[in-house]
Design a protein around this motif. Structure first.
Motif, short mmCIF file in Angstrom:
data_model
loop_
_atom_site.label_atom_id
_atom_site.label_comp_id
_atom_site.label_asym_id
_atom_site.label_seq_id
_atom_site.Cartn_x
_atom_site.Cartn_y
_atom_site.Cartn_z
N GLY A 164 0.84 -1.27 0.13
CA GLY A 164 -0.04 0.20 -0.16
C GLY A 164 1.05 1.22 0.20
N MET A 165 1.92 1.10 0.42
CA MET A 165 2.85 2.42 0.77
C MET A 165 4.22 2.44 -0.44
N ALA A 166 4.17 1.21 -1.16
CA ALA A 166 5.49 1.07 -1.95
C ALA A 166 4.78 0.98 -3.35
N MET A 167 4.31 1.51 -4.24
CA MET A 167 3.74 1.11 -5.35
C MET A 167 4.67 1.40 -6.66
N TRP A 192 8.30 3.44 9.35
CA TRP A 192 7.45 4.71 9.02
C TRP A 192 6.05 4.45 8.41
N ALA A 193 6.12 3.39 7.33
CA ALA A 193 5.13 3.25 6.41
C ALA A 193 3.65 2.74 7.18
N VAL A 238 -3.60 -0.55 12.88
CA VAL A 238 -2.37 -0.70 11.88
C VAL A 238 -1.08 0.33 12.30
N SER A 239 -1.38 1.44 13.09
CA SER A 239 -0.01 2.03 13.68
C SER A 239 0.60 1.19 14.54
N LEU A 263 6.38 13.79 -3.77
CA LEU A 263 6.92 14.03 -2.70
C LEU A 263 7.03 12.84 -1.67
N GLY A 264 6.19 12.07 -1.52
CA GLY A 264 6.07 10.91 -0.62
C GLY A 264 7.11 9.85 -1.12
N SER A 265 7.06 9.70 -2.55
CA SER A 265 8.39 8.94 -3.08
C SER A 265 9.75 9.49 -2.84
N ASP A 266 9.76 10.58 -3.11
CA ASP A 266 11.13 11.19 -2.76
C ASP A 266 11.47 11.05 -1.27
N LEU A 267 10.60 10.95 -0.36
CA LEU A 267 10.86 10.65 0.99
C LEU A 267 11.12 9.32 1.35
N ALA A 268 10.28 8.40 0.74
CA ALA A 268 10.63 7.20 0.95
C ALA A 268 11.88 6.69 0.47
#
Length: 287
Positions: free
Chosen positions: A65-68, A162-163, A275-276, A146-151
């Motif tokens: 879900g956070m790495a597409m 953090w994901a 989830v957190s 921006l999220g991809s740059d941060l990841a």
């Protein structure tokens, strides 16, 4: 809620009187075509478009879900933004037009009662509505990049840490937003097509465009947090798309949608906490 659907059906039937059949058929066709294109995009992509680690997926296993993969992995580009915007707008048409149908029909019926042309102003209204969601797509594209740059800047252990927190926070914010005054106000406008048309009516094509833009803004104000969940879990996740389409439909059209609004908020907050804490994996429901 046993008689909710019959009552909704009766309201829609009243709104359809005087509207040309060709217009109704074309709106149904547009929605069906949007869903067909969305399904094609979903099943033809290896993974959805969303936050991606540039240059690889190391350390992100189990966190789809956070790495597409997809457009985000290609970095910033005009072509990428245009492609993302096209896919996003088609997806929004598929998901939002069913819930917006009563408002569209009410607008068309009002045009018909004024013995004015119906088709062109109505399509202009729809265009204004979708333009708001297209503009939202540009914001989503920027946030995804921006999220991809941060990841990409984080090492694999940090990404794994953090994901879940990021997705949990997104779910929590979406849940809490369900209880805000702004959400209630925007939803009230969306649930009252007759009041909206009476309050905001403007003649002519420019007036139709302005009304479509205004209704789009109310709709965006009502639903943006729900679609933040969609972005966080995967922009092209079919199961999440269907689930959120149903949530929006029930909130806007059924008589007890306001009560359902609170139930969705509680469920999202609870899911965000779980989830957190890492009690369950990402609630990824891939298409």
């Amino acid at each position: 809620m046993a008689d909710a659907f019959p009552r909704t059906s009766r309201r829609l039937t009243r709104n359809l009187r005087g509207i040309p059949f060709g217009l109704l058929a074309s709106l149904v066709g547009l929605t069906a075509a949007a869903w067909a294109l969305t399904l094609y995009q979903t099943f033809s992509m290896d993974m959805p478009m969303g936050i991606a680690v540039r240059g690889g997926m190391e350390g992100m296993e189990g966190m789809a879900g956070m790495a597409m993969a997809g457009i985000a992995a290609d970095g910033w580009s005009v072509a990428g933004a245009a492609a993302f915007l096209a896919v996003w707008t088609v997806m929004m048409a598929a998901m939002m037009l069913p819930a917006a149908a009563p408002m569209i029909f009410m607008f068309a019926a009002a045009q018909a009662r004024r013995e004015q042309g119906v088709a062109v102003p109505t399509w202009t209204f729809v265009a204004g509505y979708l333009l708001i969601w297209a503009a939202a797509g540009l914001v989503v594209y920027v946030l995804v990049q921006l999220g991809s740059d941060l990841a990409t800047s984080l090492d694999p252990p940090q990404r794994s840490k953090w994901a879940p927190l990021a997705l949990g926070a997104t779910l929590g914010v979406a849940g809490l937003y369900q209880f805000t005054t702004f959400k209630h106000v925007c939803l009230s406008h969306c649930r009252s097509p007759l009041a909206f048309v009476a309050q905001h009516w403007r003649d002519g094509r420019v007036g139709a465009l302005k009304m479509g833009l205004r209704h789009g803004l109310y709709c965006f104000g009502c639903c943006w947090a729900l679609f933040a969940v969609l972005v966080a879990t995967g922009v092209m996740s079919l199961a999440w798309m269907l689930l959120l389409t149903l949530v929006v439909f029930v909130e806007k059209l059924l008589p007890r949608g306001r009560r359902f609004e609170g139930s969705v908020g509680v469920a999202l907050v609870a899911l965000g906490i779980v989830v957190s804490l890492g009690a369950i994996d990402m609630p990824w429901m891939g298409g």
